[in-house]
Design an enzyme around this catalytic site. Structure first.
Site, PDB file in Angstrom:
ATOM      1  N   GLY A   1       0.770  -7.744  -4.484  1.00  9.21           N
ATOM      2  CA  GLY A   1      -0.512  -8.425  -4.326  1.00  9.21           C
ATOM      3  C   GLY A   1      -1.501  -8.313  -5.467  1.00  9.21           C
ATOM      4  O   GLY A   1      -2.348  -9.180  -5.632  1.00  9.21           O
TER       5      GLY A   1
ATOM      6  N   GLY B   1      -4.919   2.599 -15.009  1.00 10.29           N
ATOM      7  CA  GLY B   1      -4.500   2.049 -13.709  1.00 10.29           C
ATOM      8  C   GLY B   1      -5.680   1.921 -12.778  1.00 10.29           C
ATOM      9  O   GLY B   1      -6.744   2.470 -13.027  1.00 10.29           O
TER      10      GLY B   1
ATOM     11  N   LYS C   1     -10.526 -11.125 -12.943  1.00  9.94           N
ATOM     12  CA  LYS C   1     -10.565 -11.630 -11.574  1.00  9.94           C
ATOM     13  C   LYS C   1      -9.704 -10.779 -10.631  1.00  9.94           C
ATOM     14  O   LYS C   1     -10.160 -10.344  -9.580  1.00  9.94           O
ATOM     15  CB  LYS C   1     -10.053 -13.071 -11.569  1.00  9.94           C
ATOM     16  CG  LYS C   1     -10.303 -13.824 -10.296  1.00  9.94           C
ATOM     17  CD  LYS C   1      -9.838 -15.268 -10.465  1.00  9.94           C
ATOM     18  CE  LYS C   1     -10.454 -16.162  -9.424  1.00  9.94           C
ATOM     19  NZ  LYS C   1     -10.128 -17.571  -9.678  1.00  9.94           N
ATOM     20  N   THR C   2      -8.453 -10.521 -11.021  1.00 14.03           N
ATOM     21  CA  THR C   2      -7.584  -9.755 -10.128  1.00 14.03           C
ATOM     22  C   THR C   2      -7.999  -8.286 -10.096  1.00 14.03           C
ATOM     23  O   THR C   2      -7.817  -7.607  -9.092  1.00 14.03           O
ATOM     24  CB  THR C   2      -6.106  -9.890 -10.549  1.00 14.03           C
ATOM     25  OG1 THR C   2      -5.965  -9.479 -11.898  1.00 14.03           O
ATOM     26  CG2 THR C   2      -5.612 -11.309 -10.393  1.00 14.03           C
TER      27      THR C   2
ATOM     28  N   PHE D   1       0.827  -1.222   0.000  1.00 13.84           N
ATOM     29  CA  PHE D   1       0.000   0.000   0.000  1.00 13.84           C
ATOM     30  C   PHE D   1       0.851   1.257   0.000  1.00 13.84           C
ATOM     31  O   PHE D   1       0.384   2.329   0.377  1.00 13.84           O
ATOM     32  CB  PHE D   1      -0.977   0.004   1.177  1.00 13.84           C
ATOM     33  CG  PHE D   1      -1.682  -1.311   1.380  1.00 13.84           C
ATOM     34  CD1 PHE D   1      -2.523  -1.800   0.392  1.00 13.84           C
ATOM     35  CD2 PHE D   1      -1.487  -2.070   2.522  1.00 13.84           C
ATOM     36  CE1 PHE D   1      -3.165  -3.020   0.549  1.00 13.84           C
ATOM     37  CE2 PHE D   1      -2.112  -3.290   2.684  1.00 13.84           C
ATOM     38  CZ  PHE D   1      -2.954  -3.770   1.699  1.00 13.84           C
TER      39      PHE D   1
ATOM     40  N   GLU E   1      -5.086   3.001  -7.174  1.00 16.34           N
ATOM     41  CA  GLU E   1      -5.425   4.171  -6.352  1.00 16.34           C
ATOM     42  C   GLU E   1      -6.919   4.496  -6.425  1.00 16.34           C
ATOM     43  O   GLU E   1      -7.549   4.757  -5.399  1.00 16.34           O
ATOM     44  CB  GLU E   1      -4.611   5.397  -6.772  1.00 16.34           C
ATOM     45  CG  GLU E   1      -3.168   5.140  -7.202  1.00 16.34           C
ATOM     46  CD  GLU E   1      -2.257   4.550  -6.140  1.00 16.34           C
ATOM     47  OE1 GLU E   1      -2.519   4.758  -4.940  1.00 16.34           O
ATOM     48  OE2 GLU E   1      -1.295   3.860  -6.516  1.00 16.34           O
TER      49      GLU E   1
HETATM   50 MO1  MOS Z   1       1.121   3.100  -4.043  1.00 17.81          MO
HETATM   51  S1  MOS Z   1       0.643   4.514  -2.586  1.00 17.81           S
HETATM   52  O1  MOS Z   1       1.893   4.040  -5.197  1.00 17.81           O
HETATM   53  O2  MOS Z   1       1.977   1.892  -3.313  1.00 17.81           O
END
Ligand code: MOS
Length: 745
Positions: free
Chosen positions: A474, A709, A640-641, A247, A712
Site C-alpha cells: 500500500g 524509512g 504524496k505517498t 501491517f 514504522e
Molecule cells: Mo512491517 S511490521 O515490517 O510490515
C-alpha cells in the site's frame, strides 16, 4: 558511485500513484480476484478448544454434502515433506519448518487452529459443508491469560535467563533525587488489513505450483513453499500484484496457505481460500500483549541519571516470537546508566507476528509515557525535558548517527500544533465544555538497507522498464521507484514502468521494517547508473558528431538526452543513440547492497507526534481533535505517498491509543470480539485533521537517495502522545491501552 549523477538537494518530480487509477476503478487484481478456469473453493474449519488432541473427526456428512470434492485433515492430508523432522547429521544447515505444521497430527495448540479444509465447487457449498464437520477432543487445561501467567516469564530463546542489556549501573533511577517507576500494559491487537488474507493455489504440473497470494514478500513465500514441498525455485511461482494492506500480517507463510496448496494437490484443481474476518484473529498473527515496567531517574534540573525498562510479552507454546520492545530505550536519550530486560510468556495461543512499528511501538508507548510522567513530576515542559537529554550520538553503540533531525521535528511540530497553548498544569483548559489537553511522543526505528536485485531495460522507444520481485502492501512502492528512476535516469516519469508482484522477477526485498524504499530504491539507482555508463560508452564509441570527440567526464544527461556538457544543441536522445548502434534495448540486471557504513554509523528514522485531545468530563469520551506528526525520514522521494503513509500510521495509532483490544474469554481461550462490530478500528468520525510534516533532509550515508524509512515511525510513539494529552486534559494517567472511557471515570 559518482554522486555527480544524483542531486539529493533538489526535489523529486511530484507524481500521483502510478497504480492509483487501477486501484480506484477496480482494475487492480488482488489475490482472490484472479480468475483461473476450474477454480474451486476451500473453507477452513478451526479448533474449538485451546489445547489438547483431536480424538475423532466426523467428516462423513460433509463429504456427502452437495458439491464437496474433498475434506482434508491430519487423517488424510497429502504429505508435506518439509514438515518432517530434519536429519541434522546428514544436513546440518537445513532449517526445520518454522511455525504450525497444518494437518500434521492431532495436536491442538490454540483455539481457532486450522484442523480441516473442506473443498467444494462453490464457496457457499464449501461454507455449508464446513459447518457439518464435527471434532471430538481430549481437552487439556489451557493457559491463555497473560497476566495470570507472568510468573512463567522466561528468556526469549527458551532458557531461564531474560535477554538483558546494561550500560553503566543497573537500577540507578531509584537513587535519583526525582524518579518515576510505573507499569504499562499493552493488549493484543490484530492487524486487520482491509483485504483479508487469501490465496489461490494451482498445481500446474505434479511438481510445479503457482500461487496467487497475499504476501509482503513474494520471494519469502516462494522460499517457504520450496521448503515445504521440496521443490526447486523454478517450480514455485508466487504472484502478488496487489496487496490490500498488511501491517506485518503478511510477513510470513501461514497455515492457510499450506492448506490451500495441499487441497489443490488433493483435488487437482486451483483452490481458492479466503479467510473470514474472525479467522484473521487466529491465523495470521497479532501484536502480542505486553507488560512493561519503567523507572527513570533525573536530577532536579531534568538530566537523566538512570533508566530501567523491563518488558514481558506473550508468545505461543510452539514458537518464540521476539521483537524490539526495549530497543528504543537504549539510545533515544542520552543517559549514562541504562538497563533493560526482555522475557516471554508462552501461552496456548497462535504465534504473534510483527505489527506496524512492531515492538518499538509497544515500547515507546510505555517509554514516552514515562518520560512525560517524569516531566510532570519535575514540572518541566516535556519537549524541554527531551531536549535536555538529547542524544547527539548513539549512546548504545557509541557511534555517530548518520543523520538525526529530531530537534527539527520537535520544532516543526510545536509550531504547527500551537504548543504554547498547552498548560503544564493538567485540567486547566476547556473548550465547549470539554477538557482540552496537548501531548507529544517520539518514535524511532532502524533505517536499513538490505540487498535487492533490479532488472532495467532501456528500449529503443525511449522507455525504461524496471522489474523486481517485491509486493506493495500500500505505501506506493512502484510510484517511489519510478520517481527515483526518473531522477537517476534523467527521464520523465511517464516513460518509466516499474513491474513488481511476481517471484519470477529478479529477487527484491520483503516489504517490511520500513526498508523498501531504501533497499529497492538503491538497486533502482544502481541499475540506472549502470545504464548511463553504457550510454556513455555508446556515445564514445559512435562519436558525437563529425566535429566533436567526447570524453567520458564531459558527458551529461537531461530529459532523456545525452550530450556534451554545456551544449544546448546537438543533443542525442537515448533512443537515437540505441538506434544508431543498432540496439533494440539495453538490458541489465543489477545486484545492490550497502557497504561497511552500517558498522560506522547508527542509522535511524525519527518522528514526533503532537496531539490535541478533548475529553468529556462526564462521559470520559476522548476525541482526538488535531494531530501534527513530524518525521525525519531523510529525503522524501514521493511527497504524496509519504504524507499518506504518515497519516495512515496515525490513524492506526488512534486505534491503538483509544479503541483496539482483542479480548480472549479465558474459559475457552477464544476471542470474543473477532469482528469489526466489536473490535474497534478507527473510522472517519474518529480521525481529525492530520498534518504530516517532514524535515526532508537527505541522510548522507544510508543510500544514494538520502531516504530513510517511514512505515514504522508513523506509528511509533503516537499512542503515548494521546495518553500524554489525556493526562494533560484530565490529570489522569492511563497506563493500560486502549484508553477507553471507563478508565477515565
Ligand atoms: Mo512491517 S511490521 O515490517 O510490515
Amino acid at each position: 558511485m559518482d554522486k555527480l549523477f544524483f542531486d539529493t538537494t533538489g526535489p523529486f518530480i511530484p507524481a500521483d500513484r502510478v497504480d492509483g487509477r487501477d486501484k480506484v476503478t477496480g482494475a487492480a487484481k488482488y489475490a482472490a480476484e484472479h480468475k483461473l478456469p476450474g477454480t474451486v473453493y476451500g473453507v477452513i474449519v478451526t479448533s474449538t478448544i485451546a489445547k489438547g488432541t483431536i480424538t475423532a473427526l466426523n467428516t462423513r456428512t460433509a463429504e456427502t454434502a452437495p458439491g464437496v470434492l474433498a475434506v482434508i485433515s491430519h487423517l488424510n492430508s497429502p504429505p508435506v515433506p518439509g514438515f518432517q523432522p530434519i536429519d541434522k547429521k546428514a544436513n546440518p544447515k537445513a532449517q526445520e519448518w518454522q511455525g504450525l505444521k497444518v494437518f500434521y497430527d492431532n495436536k491442538v495448540y490454540s483455539n481457532g487452529q486450522p484442523i480441516v479444509i473442506v473443498v467444494a465447487d462453490t464457496f457457499e457449498r464449501a461454507v455449508y459443508a464446513a459447518s457439518l464437520v464435527k471434532a471430538q477432543y481430549a481437552k487439556e487445561t489451557a493457559q491463555t491469560d497473560f497476566e495470570k501467567n507472568l510468573s512463567k516469564a522466561r528468556g526469549p530463546q527458551g532458557g531461564d535467563k531474560p535477554q538483558v542489556y546494561k550500560r553503566g549501573e543497573a537500577d540507578v533511577y531509584k537513587k535519583a533525587p526525582v524518579f518515576i517507576e510505573e507499569e504499562y500494559r499493552m493488549p493484543i491487537e490484530t492487524h486487520n488489513p482491509m483485504e483479508m488474507h487469501a490465496i489461490i493455489a494451482h498445481w500446474e504440473a505434479p511438481d510445479q505450483i503457482t500461487v496467487y497470494d497475499k504476501t509482503q514478500g513474494p520471494k519469502d513465500t516462494q522460499g517457504d513453499l520450496m521448503q515445504a514441498f521440496q521443490l526447486p525455485e523454478t517450480k514455485v511461482k508466487v504472484i502478488a500484484e496487489y496487496v490490500g494492506g498488511g501491517f506485518g500480517s503478511a510477513l510470513r507463510t501461514w497455515p492457510h496457505e499450506i492448506a490451500a496448496v495441499l487441497a489443490a494437490k488433493k483435488v487437482n484443481k486451483p483452490v481458492k481460500v479466503m479467510l473470514s474476518r474472525d479467522q484473521m484473529f487466529t491465523m495470521v498473527g497479532y501484536r502480542p500483549c505486553a507488560h512493561q515496567k519503567i523507572g527513570i531517574g533525573a536530577t532536579t534540573d531534568g538530566k537523566f541519571t538512570g533508566i530501567t525498562h523491563e518488558a514481558i510479552a506473550q508468545t505461543s507454546s510452539y514458537e518464540n516470537f521476539t521483537e524490539g520492545i526495549v530497543n528504543a530505550t537504549k539510545f533515544l536519550y542520552d543517559c549514562p546508566n541504562v538497563n533493560t530486560s526482555y522475557q516471554l510468556v508462552p501461552l496456548d495461543v497462535s504465534t504473534p507476528i510483527w505489527m506496524r512499528g512492531p515492538g518499538e511501538a509497544t515500547g515507546c508507548f510505555a517509554f514516552e509515557s514515562a518520560i512525560d510522567e517524569l516531566a510532570c513530576k519535575l514540572n518541566i515542559d516535556p519537549v524541554e525535558l527531551r531536549l535536555r537529554n538529547y542524544a547527539e550520538q548513539d549512546p548504545e553503540r557509541n557511534l555517530p548517527f548518520s543523520s538525526k533531525y529530531l530537534r527539527e521535528c520537535y520544532q516543526l511540530g510545536m509550531e504547527k500544533i500551537g504548543w504554547t497553548n498547552r498548560k503544564q498544569q493538567p485540567g486547566t483548559l476547556k473548550e465547549d465544555g470539554w477538557l482540552v489537553g496537548y501531548g507529544m511522543g517520539s518514535g524511532v526505528f532502524s533505517a536499513m538497507r538490505w540487498v535487492a536485485t533490479v532488472r532495467a531495460v532501456l528500449k529503443d522507444d525511449g522507455t525504461l522498464l524496471l522489474q523486481s520481485a517485491v509486493s506493495d502492501m500500500g505505501p506506493g512502492t512502484a510510484t517511489a521507484m519510478v520517481q527515483i528512476a526518473s531522477k537517476a535516469m534523467d527521464l520523465p516519469p511517464e516513460k518509466i514502468k516499474f513491474e513488481l508482484g511476481s517471484s519470477s522477477l529478479p529477487p527484491g526485498p520483503t516489504q517490511g521494517g520500513s526498508a523498501t524504499t531504501s533497499t529497492l530504491g538503491s538497486a533502482v539507482y544502481d541499475a540506472c547508473m549502470e545504464l548511463k555508463e553504457k550510454l556513455k560508452t555508446l556515445l564514445l564509441k559512435t562519436g558525437h558528431d563529425a566535429t566533436t570527440h567526447p570524453e567520458a567526464n564531459n558527458i551529461a544527461f537531461e530529459n532523456g538526452q545525452i550530450f556534451l556538457k554545456g551544449q544546448t544543441t546537438n543533443r542525442r536522445s537515448y533512443e537515437e543513440l540505441l538506434k544508431k548502434n543498432q540496439l533494440d534495448k539495453l538490458d541489465i540486471t543489477k545486484d545492490s547492497r550497502g557497504g561497511t557504513e552500517q558498522r560506522k554509523y547508527s542509522m535511524y528514522s525519527f518522528s514526533v507526534h503532537f496531539t490535541k485531545v478533548w475529553v468529556h468530563p462526564l462521559t470520559g469520551v476522548v476525541k482526538v481533535k488535531e494531530v501534527v506528526t513530524t518525521g525525519d525520514a531523510g529525503k522524501i522521494i514521493s511527497e504524496k505517498t509519504a504524507r499518506s503513509q504518515m497519516i495512515g500510521g496515525v490513524v492506526g495509532g488512534i486505534g491503538m491509543a483509544l479503541t483496539e483490544e482483542a479480548i480472549i474469554d479465558h474459559r475457552f481461550g477464544r476471542y470474543v470480539n473477532n469482528n469489526f462490530a466489536d473490535y474497534h478500528v478507527p473510522v472517519n468520525a474518529d480521525v481529525p485533521r492530520i498534518e504530516a510534516l517532514f524535515v526532508n533532509k537527505p541522510d548522507p550515508v544510508l543510500n544514494p537517495m538520502g531516504a530513510k524509512g517511514m512505515g514504522e515511525i508513523a506509528l511509533i510513539g503516537f499512542a503515548a502522545s494521546v495518553a500524554n494529552a489525556v493526562y494533560n486534559a484530565t490529570g489522569k494517567r492511563i497506563r493500560q491501552l486502549p484508553i477507553t472511557p471507563d478508565k477515565l471515570l
